[in-house]
Design a protein around this motif. Sequence first.
Motif, PDB file in Angstrom:
ATOM      1  N   ASN A  30       0.912  -1.180  -0.131  1.00  0.00           N
ATOM      2  CA  ASN A  30      -0.035  -0.060   0.104  1.00  0.00           C
ATOM      3  C   ASN A  30       0.732   1.309   0.065  1.00  0.00           C
ATOM      4  N   SER A  31       0.354   2.324  -0.292  1.00  0.00           N
ATOM      5  CA  SER A  31       1.007   3.625  -0.324  1.00  0.00           C
ATOM      6  C   SER A  31       0.133   4.732   0.004  1.00  0.00           C
ATOM      7  N   ILE A  32       0.553   5.775   0.572  1.00  0.00           N
ATOM      8  CA  ILE A  32      -0.284   6.877   1.273  1.00  0.00           C
ATOM      9  C   ILE A  32       0.402   8.349   0.527  1.00  0.00           C
ATOM     10  N   SER A  33      -0.558   9.168  -0.073  1.00  0.00           N
ATOM     11  CA  SER A  33       0.040  10.348  -0.673  1.00  0.00           C
ATOM     12  C   SER A  33      -0.952  11.291  -0.291  1.00  0.00           C
ATOM     13  N   LEU A  34      -0.568  12.642  -0.723  1.00  0.00           N
ATOM     14  CA  LEU A  34      -1.409  13.948  -0.963  1.00  0.00           C
ATOM     15  C   LEU A  34      -1.688  14.356  -2.115  1.00  0.00           C
ATOM     16  N   THR A  35      -2.676  14.692  -2.759  1.00  0.00           N
ATOM     17  CA  THR A  35      -3.044  15.433  -3.918  1.00  0.00           C
ATOM     18  C   THR A  35      -2.795  16.904  -3.935  1.00  0.00           C
ATOM     19  N   LEU A  36      -1.955  17.438  -4.867  1.00  0.00           N
ATOM     20  CA  LEU A  36      -1.651  18.796  -4.853  1.00  0.00           C
ATOM     21  C   LEU A  36      -2.247  19.830  -5.729  1.00  0.00           C
ATOM     22  N   GLY A 151      -7.026  15.287  -1.736  1.00  0.00           N
ATOM     23  CA  GLY A 151      -6.651  15.244  -0.197  1.00  0.00           C
ATOM     24  C   GLY A 151      -5.573  14.036   0.198  1.00  0.00           C
ATOM     25  N   TRP A 152      -5.941  13.425   1.183  1.00  0.00           N
ATOM     26  CA  TRP A 152      -5.175  12.536   1.695  1.00  0.00           C
ATOM     27  C   TRP A 152      -5.637  11.316   1.302  1.00  0.00           C
ATOM     28  N   VAL A 153      -4.896  10.183   0.725  1.00  0.00           N
ATOM     29  CA  VAL A 153      -5.133   9.110   0.006  1.00  0.00           C
ATOM     30  C   VAL A 153      -4.459   7.867   0.387  1.00  0.00           C
ATOM     31  N   GLU A 154      -5.045   6.716   0.421  1.00  0.00           N
ATOM     32  CA  GLU A 154      -4.340   5.399   0.574  1.00  0.00           C
ATOM     33  C   GLU A 154      -4.598   4.657  -0.738  1.00  0.00           C
ATOM     34  N   TRP A 155      -3.532   4.068  -1.303  1.00  0.00           N
ATOM     35  CA  TRP A 155      -3.864   3.183  -2.430  1.00  0.00           C
ATOM     36  C   TRP A 155      -3.622   1.585  -1.924  1.00  0.00           C
ATOM     37  N   VAL A 156      -4.771   0.908  -2.045  1.00  0.00           N
ATOM     38  CA  VAL A 156      -4.864  -0.609  -1.549  1.00  0.00           C
ATOM     39  C   VAL A 156      -3.768  -1.495  -2.622  1.00  0.00           C
ATOM     40  N   ALA A 157      -2.806  -1.980  -2.311  1.00  0.00           N
ATOM     41  CA  ALA A 157      -2.001  -2.915  -3.124  1.00  0.00           C
ATOM     42  C   ALA A 157      -2.850  -3.976  -3.760  1.00  0.00           C
ATOM     43  N   GLY A 158      -3.908  -4.581  -3.085  1.00  0.00           N
ATOM     44  CA  GLY A 158      -4.562  -5.691  -3.703  1.00  0.00           C
ATOM     45  C   GLY A 158      -3.580  -6.741  -4.593  1.00  0.00           C
ATOM     46  N   TYR A 165      -6.936  -0.476  -5.815  1.00  0.00           N
ATOM     47  CA  TYR A 165      -7.588   0.840  -6.095  1.00  0.00           C
ATOM     48  C   TYR A 165      -7.350   1.811  -4.934  1.00  0.00           C
ATOM     49  N   ALA A 166      -7.516   3.177  -5.078  1.00  0.00           N
ATOM     50  CA  ALA A 166      -7.294   4.225  -4.062  1.00  0.00           C
ATOM     51  C   ALA A 166      -8.519   4.558  -3.288  1.00  0.00           C
ATOM     52  N   TYR A 167      -8.439   4.964  -2.140  1.00  0.00           N
ATOM     53  CA  TYR A 167      -9.776   5.654  -1.376  1.00  0.00           C
ATOM     54  C   TYR A 167      -9.199   6.821  -0.492  1.00  0.00           C
ATOM     55  N   PRO A 168      -9.736   7.701  -0.239  1.00  0.00           N
ATOM     56  CA  PRO A 168      -9.681   8.954   0.471  1.00  0.00           C
ATOM     57  C   PRO A 168      -9.307   8.670   1.972  1.00  0.00           C
TER      58      PRO A 168
END
Length: 330
Positions: A30-36, A151-158, A165-168
């Motif tokens: 998984n990964s976590i990010s911020l949309t700019l 905003g602040w988002v996590e992408w599920v590896a699956g 997929y990602a989700y906020p």
Amino acid sequence: MKATAQAGANIAFVKYWGALDAELHLPLNNSISLTLDQATTLVTVEFSPHVGEDVGEDVIELEGRRAEGRLRERVVRFLDHLRRLSGSRDRARVASQSTFPVATGLASSASLFAGMAVAGLAALGLALEPREVSTIARLGSGSAARSVFGGWVEWVAGGRHEDSYAYPLKPADWWPVRDVIVIVSQEPKEMPSLAGHAAARTSPCFAGRLASTSEHLALARTAILTRDLEALGTVAEAEALLLHAVSMTTDPPALYWLPATVAVMRQVWAWRREGVPAYFTLDAGPNVHVLTTPEDTPRVATGLCAIDGVQRTIVCQPGGPPVLGDVHLF
């Protein structure tokens, strides 16, 4: 029909580096990010039987230039997927325009393919749930899955297409952190991210980085939920250094840093010793992101511009999801 969308790039605090499935862009963690909000790409997509009548193929112009080679093939594969979803056989015309240097480690592929997914689906008259749009965007670029959300988002590896997929985690207005993007190069990086992902497993540092991601994900989630800049910044720096430790030790190696990259990182450390809340992170490229507070942004941005080799800065706030508009690129 024609549609245009604007999508933001994102900066990952917990990174995606190395793929479970390179063709589907399925990550290993998984990964976590911020949309700019200020690093964006405008994308116009049109599907029509009249497009490319003279050449009999899709017309793709990215950043004012006709796309060629592997980049063109990548975009055409993505358009083919959209056509299969809709049953369309029309050729497509695509144009893009970004507010920041592309192919320099600033997630331009994320904003491009997130925008292309939203605009392309709209042009084909398809209305899908955000989670499905995220999986579609991922087929163009893994990190594009995250740029489908603001905003602040996590992408599920699956482990399968449908499960990755990602989700906020939180919306853009949750926490007014500033991200000062430090541009030290506008030249395309020597090793593209796709090649870096493919080489990642050859690094002796790869397994160690992967083993640390579960702890880093938990720390990053908590930091975001509690608005703890020190905790988030500490994880972001560790993740950045681990990613580059991997890239520097792959076969072949990739050294993305320039002297100005290192100078920016050293300045951030110096500021923290003086009590200034500033933390760096960077993806696969020489350009640096510096996280700080709104109050400290003027000092940080001004100080960064004074470093030898820094060309300019882009001050970003948390941004929203892609938006459709009526001002087209053609």
